[in-house]
Design an enzyme around this catalytic site. Sequence first.
Site: not given
Length: 311
Positions: A13-14, A133
Amino acid sequence: MPQPRVKLVVTGDDFGYCEKRNRGIVDCFQDGGISNVSLLVNAASAEDAAELAKRHHIPIGLHANLSEGAPVCQELKRSTLVNKDGFFHGKMGFREVLQSGQMNMAEVEAELRAQVKRFCNLTGHLPGHMDGHQHVHVLPEVREVFAQVLSDFGISYTRVPVEPGLRSCAFLPPHLRDFYLQVEKDALQSVEVFHRHGIRWPDLYLGLSTMGQNMSLANLKRALGFALEAQTSISARNDDLGASDSYQPITVELMVHPGYPSHASQGGCGEGPDDFSQSSDRLHELNTLRDPALLGYYKQQGILLCAFNDF
């Protein structure tokens, strides 16, 4: 080659948060520790991330962001989505505004559509999957809008963060455990909505109990044990029914956050990097995920790392 017991998507993620996170995620992919990434299109290094994904042929989806930094849609710089400084309300702040009834769902939809279009502009294609998110995509009201956007764009896969065994993880601090259990509750209530819109997700989700310092070979084995047990049970049932020819591996997503820690002045989504991104936990996850002992365990147990389009 024998059929895998588990098809495992390990999602970093991110992606796009900063150049150091990007480099760590790419290193993790090249070392076999992750098989997929989720892009923050409003982050400081999103363009760099998209180019890296193209160069290294990394499967990539959209990490829809309604809680950190600034919106992609310029018309929403003054809206219920943002505070007086023009930034999203934050992980808990977003939930508080939503619960108060002050969040305009038409603005949520406009921002989600803008982020999908931004993703397409950066990568040249639609996301292979789309999640939220800080798990905003499973929140009440948001889940309906989110599902409609995925349906309209033809994005097939999402994330449903319901983790087996979470309630028995006594090592989690009470505040984190309470937050995760609320995420699970919201996710369970999203299932009917996602089903109705024809959206799919893996059989199992893992990642809440294995974040940061809680990520270890032993804890990953514990979590993955739920997938292996489920596959064994299904195989035994098929054998009893004489349906061994219909073998299908269990599909699983493991959410992870590897990377090299951010510099205090670089990265983020408009407000600078947060403590999470600057933490040494990012490097700890990176090193654990590419540990030869873990990669050997995957091979020994018949766990195949893959992307969503390999299901």
